[in-house]
Design an enzyme around this catalytic site. Structure first.
Site, PDB file in Angstrom:
ATOM      1  N   ARG A   2       0.808  -1.234   0.000  1.00 43.69           N
ATOM      2  CA  ARG A   2       0.000   0.000   0.000  1.00 43.69           C
ATOM      3  C   ARG A   2       0.836   1.278   0.000  1.00 43.69           C
ATOM      4  O   ARG A   2       0.372   2.336   0.399  1.00 43.69           O
ATOM      5  CB  ARG A   2      -0.988   0.013   1.169  1.00 43.69           C
ATOM      6  CG  ARG A   2      -2.036  -1.086   1.092  1.00 43.69           C
ATOM      7  CD  ARG A   2      -3.166  -0.854   2.074  1.00 43.69           C
ATOM      8  NE  ARG A   2      -4.183  -1.879   1.957  1.00 43.69           N
ATOM      9  CZ  ARG A   2      -4.223  -2.980   2.700  1.00 43.69           C
ATOM     10  NH1 ARG A   2      -3.294  -3.177   3.631  1.00 43.69           N
ATOM     11  NH2 ARG A   2      -5.183  -3.860   2.538  1.00 43.69           N
TER      12      ARG A   2
ATOM     13  N   LYS B 281       3.580  10.715 -12.634  1.00 42.99           N
ATOM     14  CA  LYS B 281       2.825   9.772 -13.449  1.00 42.99           C
ATOM     15  C   LYS B 281       3.551   8.433 -13.468  1.00 42.99           C
ATOM     16  O   LYS B 281       4.729   8.360 -13.818  1.00 42.99           O
ATOM     17  CB  LYS B 281       2.687  10.285 -14.888  1.00 42.99           C
ATOM     18  CG  LYS B 281       1.554  11.263 -15.106  1.00 42.99           C
ATOM     19  CD  LYS B 281       1.407  11.509 -16.600  1.00 42.99           C
ATOM     20  CE  LYS B 281       0.249  12.424 -16.909  1.00 42.99           C
ATOM     21  NZ  LYS B 281       0.107  12.625 -18.363  1.00 42.99           N
TER      22      LYS B 281
ATOM     23  N   GLU C 132      11.205  15.568 -26.307  1.00 44.00           N
ATOM     24  CA  GLU C 132      10.489  16.065 -25.127  1.00 44.00           C
ATOM     25  C   GLU C 132      11.003  17.437 -24.696  1.00 44.00           C
ATOM     26  O   GLU C 132      10.277  18.207 -24.079  1.00 44.00           O
ATOM     27  CB  GLU C 132      10.608  15.065 -23.981  1.00 44.00           C
ATOM     28  CG  GLU C 132       9.922  13.721 -24.230  1.00 44.00           C
ATOM     29  CD  GLU C 132       8.405  13.789 -24.123  1.00 44.00           C
ATOM     30  OE1 GLU C 132       7.848  14.893 -23.923  1.00 44.00           O
ATOM     31  OE2 GLU C 132       7.764  12.726 -24.247  1.00 44.00           O
TER      32      GLU C 132
ATOM     33  N   LYS D 129       8.052  21.920 -16.485  1.00 39.70           N
ATOM     34  CA  LYS D 129       7.163  20.852 -16.045  1.00 39.70           C
ATOM     35  C   LYS D 129       6.769  21.015 -14.590  1.00 39.70           C
ATOM     36  O   LYS D 129       5.618  20.790 -14.216  1.00 39.70           O
ATOM     37  CB  LYS D 129       7.808  19.480 -16.259  1.00 39.70           C
ATOM     38  CG  LYS D 129       6.832  18.351 -15.923  1.00 39.70           C
ATOM     39  CD  LYS D 129       7.172  17.040 -16.557  1.00 39.70           C
ATOM     40  CE  LYS D 129       6.030  16.042 -16.360  1.00 39.70           C
ATOM     41  NZ  LYS D 129       6.311  14.729 -16.959  1.00 39.70           N
TER      42      LYS D 129
ATOM     43  N   GLU E 195      -3.755  16.251 -13.770  1.00 39.53           N
ATOM     44  CA  GLU E 195      -4.125  16.413 -15.179  1.00 39.53           C
ATOM     45  C   GLU E 195      -5.628  16.602 -15.386  1.00 39.53           C
ATOM     46  O   GLU E 195      -6.255  15.950 -16.213  1.00 39.53           O
ATOM     47  CB  GLU E 195      -3.622  15.216 -15.996  1.00 39.53           C
ATOM     48  CG  GLU E 195      -3.531  15.515 -17.496  1.00 39.53           C
ATOM     49  CD  GLU E 195      -2.855  14.397 -18.261  1.00 39.53           C
ATOM     50  OE1 GLU E 195      -1.618  14.425 -18.351  1.00 39.53           O
ATOM     51  OE2 GLU E 195      -3.560  13.506 -18.765  1.00 39.53           O
TER      52      GLU E 195
ATOM     53  N   ARG F 198      -2.308  20.589 -17.239  1.00 38.90           N
ATOM     54  CA  ARG F 198      -1.240  19.589 -17.383  1.00 38.90           C
ATOM     55  C   ARG F 198      -1.387  18.775 -18.668  1.00 38.90           C
ATOM     56  O   ARG F 198      -0.394  18.242 -19.184  1.00 38.90           O
ATOM     57  CB  ARG F 198      -1.218  18.656 -16.171  1.00 38.90           C
ATOM     58  CG  ARG F 198      -0.088  17.639 -16.257  1.00 38.90           C
ATOM     59  CD  ARG F 198       0.150  16.896 -14.962  1.00 38.90           C
ATOM     60  NE  ARG F 198       1.206  15.898 -15.133  1.00 38.90           N
ATOM     61  CZ  ARG F 198       1.766  15.207 -14.164  1.00 38.90           C
ATOM     62  NH1 ARG F 198       1.386  15.405 -12.910  1.00 38.90           N
ATOM     63  NH2 ARG F 198       2.712  14.319 -14.418  1.00 38.90           N
TER      64      ARG F 198
ATOM     65  N   ASN G 199       0.970  16.786 -23.088  1.00 40.70           N
ATOM     66  CA  ASN G 199       0.762  15.681 -24.018  1.00 40.70           C
ATOM     67  C   ASN G 199       0.733  16.144 -25.471  1.00 40.70           C
ATOM     68  O   ASN G 199       0.242  15.412 -26.346  1.00 40.70           O
ATOM     69  CB  ASN G 199      -0.549  14.960 -23.691  1.00 40.70           C
ATOM     70  CG  ASN G 199      -0.459  14.186 -22.393  1.00 40.70           C
ATOM     71  OD1 ASN G 199       0.430  13.366 -22.201  1.00 40.70           O
ATOM     72  ND2 ASN G 199      -1.376  14.463 -21.483  1.00 40.70           N
TER      73      ASN G 199
ATOM     74  N   HIS H 186       1.323  13.658 -28.202  1.00 45.72           N
ATOM     75  CA  HIS H 186       1.373  12.326 -27.622  1.00 45.72           C
ATOM     76  C   HIS H 186       0.213  11.426 -28.040  1.00 45.72           C
ATOM     77  O   HIS H 186       0.365  10.205 -28.061  1.00 45.72           O
ATOM     78  CB  HIS H 186       1.444  12.426 -26.097  1.00 45.72           C
ATOM     79  CG  HIS H 186       2.804  12.790 -25.585  1.00 45.72           C
ATOM     80  ND1 HIS H 186       3.463  13.934 -25.989  1.00 45.72           N
ATOM     81  CD2 HIS H 186       3.644  12.154 -24.720  1.00 45.72           C
ATOM     82  CE1 HIS H 186       4.638  13.994 -25.366  1.00 45.72           C
ATOM     83  NE2 HIS H 186       4.780  12.931 -24.614  1.00 45.72           N
TER      84      HIS H 186
ATOM     85  N   HIS I 162       1.308   7.955 -29.258  1.00 49.89           N
ATOM     86  CA  HIS I 162       0.918   6.693 -28.631  1.00 49.89           C
ATOM     87  C   HIS I 162       0.234   5.770 -29.640  1.00 49.89           C
ATOM     88  O   HIS I 162       0.392   4.541 -29.568  1.00 49.89           O
ATOM     89  CB  HIS I 162      -0.006   6.962 -27.448  1.00 49.89           C
ATOM     90  CG  HIS I 162       0.679   7.603 -26.285  1.00 49.89           C
ATOM     91  ND1 HIS I 162       0.004   8.154 -25.222  1.00 49.89           N
ATOM     92  CD2 HIS I 162       2.000   7.781 -26.009  1.00 49.89           C
ATOM     93  CE1 HIS I 162       0.866   8.646 -24.351  1.00 49.89           C
ATOM     94  NE2 HIS I 162       2.083   8.437 -24.809  1.00 49.89           N
TER      95      HIS I 162
ATOM     96  N   HIS J 235       9.843   5.940 -27.935  1.00 48.84           N
ATOM     97  CA  HIS J 235       8.776   6.874 -27.540  1.00 48.84           C
ATOM     98  C   HIS J 235       9.073   8.290 -28.030  1.00 48.84           C
ATOM     99  O   HIS J 235       8.205   8.957 -28.609  1.00 48.84           O
ATOM    100  CB  HIS J 235       8.621   6.865 -26.021  1.00 48.84           C
ATOM    101  CG  HIS J 235       7.655   7.887 -25.509  1.00 48.84           C
ATOM    102  ND1 HIS J 235       6.307   7.854 -25.785  1.00 48.84           N
ATOM    103  CD2 HIS J 235       7.853   8.997 -24.754  1.00 48.84           C
ATOM    104  CE1 HIS J 235       5.706   8.891 -25.210  1.00 48.84           C
ATOM    105  NE2 HIS J 235       6.625   9.598 -24.582  1.00 48.84           N
TER     106      HIS J 235
END
Length: 385
Positions: free
Chosen positions: A138, A160, A202, A244, A254, A258, A262, A265, A269, A283
């Site tokens: 946890r 993330k 990036e 960032k 997000e 935020r 992307n 992206h 993706h 990527h």
């Protein structure tokens, strides 16, 4: 500055060109340490946050050969015992099977909630380890030690964490902020050219989102960045991390701004998914092409001028990245398949697709009312041979 931050920052006194960027998230705030030689100083940075004089390192086979010994030696200077889990390299590692095996290996070594896990590697290791840390018993604390440019300027910052599913990229995950990020600039000098360029995708993203002056810096210094100039890269990492950190501090989970991070992206993706997340397409390579596609689509919608879209594309090309999907590795790519993959993007809501588009360089915005038929026509033009 907290007492822990002050003690960690004291360990940076001997580092070359040390910089510190704070990610302001209240009681979950943390620092990004940027300097040369930080792997050797990692013990002094990490010791103040330890409850037990040991850590658990998750890395991959490629990184372990080059950097694991240096990190362990740096920890040993502070009498910190290090256990390790070494995983296969590559995007395919971000899967349920490896998530489970990593958790099992850490528990078999005795890891508990009072311990700290270190993610030593690129974005794949950082994403996976952050998720492991969030789930194991946890929640364990973790530290990001990114070894690629892409990870230093993007994936290691902001909390993330995720793995991929058969449906799409990064669809299973959670927000889990690290205790700190240690961005050793020396490791960037060991990167293959292809990995360096993937990271530069990036970097230029931050200029395209909302910082024209940074985009201009990249235009002027593209040759130095491609040559891995330590000074140019350190400045690029600093500005990218500050950008960032600012956005994450405003919108951690997000729900708004935020999402701008992307840019390109959703296209990227889809390209990665069409390629089966295989090694033919990194990527950052997908992101470079995806951002060019986003700018061209913005032009097609009449949002930005052809001059702006062309300038953005030239900036991406100058970093050694492919911007034409028809020439992109891992192809050929098919319009209908790309659209289907895009519809599974995390930002899609109630069957509607969200894209990050731009009114010009440094003028990106969130578009939630995407005309899917119009987008498909654009994709057909982009992929037509």
């Amino acid at each position: 500055m907290t007492d822990t931050s002050a003690k960690s920052s004291a360990a940076l006194e001997n580092a070359s060109g040390a910089k510190r960027v704070n990610v302001a998230l209240g009681d979950r705030s943390y620092d990004i340490h940027i300097a040369s030689g930080l792997l050797s100083l990692a013990g002094g940075l990490i010791k103040p946050i330890l409850k037990q004089q040991r850590v658990f390192i998750v890395t991959d086979e490629n990184v372990a050969k080059v950097h694991l010994g240096t990190l362990k030696a740096g920890l040993a200077t502070q009498n910190i015992e290090a256990f390790e889990v070494v995983l296969p390299a590559g995007e395919a590692t971000k899967c349920f099977a490896v998530l489970e095996s990593t958790i099992d290996q850490l528990m078999a070594q005795g890891a508990d909630r009072n311990d700290v896990v270190i993610a030593l590697g690129g974005g794949v290791i950082g994403d996976l380890t952050g998720l492991v840390a969030g789930l194991l018993k946890r929640g364990m604390r973790f530290v990001q030690v990114p070894t690629t440019l892409l990870a230093q300027v993007d994936s290691s910052v902001g909390g993330k964490t995720a793995i991929n599913s058969k449906i799409g990229k990064n669809l299973v995950g959670l927000f889990n902020q690290p205790e700190m990020v240690i961005a050793d600039q020396d490791v960037l000098q060991t990167l293959p050219v292809r990995e360096l360029r993937a990271g530069l995708a990036e970097v230029i993203k931050y200029g395209l989102i909302d910082d024209l002056s940074f985009f201009e810096y990249i235009e002027l210094n593209a040759e130095k960045l491609n040559a891995a100039s330590p000074e140019a890269l350190a400045e690029a990492v600093r500005v990218s991390c500050e950008s960032k950190a600012r956005i994450v501090s405003e919108d951690e989970t997000e729900r708004g701004k935020r999402a701008l991070l992307n840019l390109g992206h959703t296209f990227a993706h889809a390209l990665e998914r069409a390629n089966g997340f295989g090694p033919a397409l990194l990527h950052g390579e997908a992101v470079g092409c995806g951002m060019a596609m986003a700018m061209r689509y913005s032009q097609a919608l009449g949002l930005c001028s052809g001059q702006e879209a062309d300038r953005a594309e030239k900036g991406i090309l100058a970093l050694g990245l492919e911007t034409d999907v028809r020439k992109l590795a891992g192809g050929p790519y098919e319009a209908n398949a790309l659209l289907e993959h895009m519809m599974h993007d995390k930002k899609a809501e109630q069957g509607k697709l969200t894209l990050i588009l731009a009114k010009g360089i440094g003028q990106s915005y969130i578009e939630k009312q995407v005309d899917v038929e119009h987008l498909l026509a654009f994709l057909k033009t982009e992929t037509a041979v």
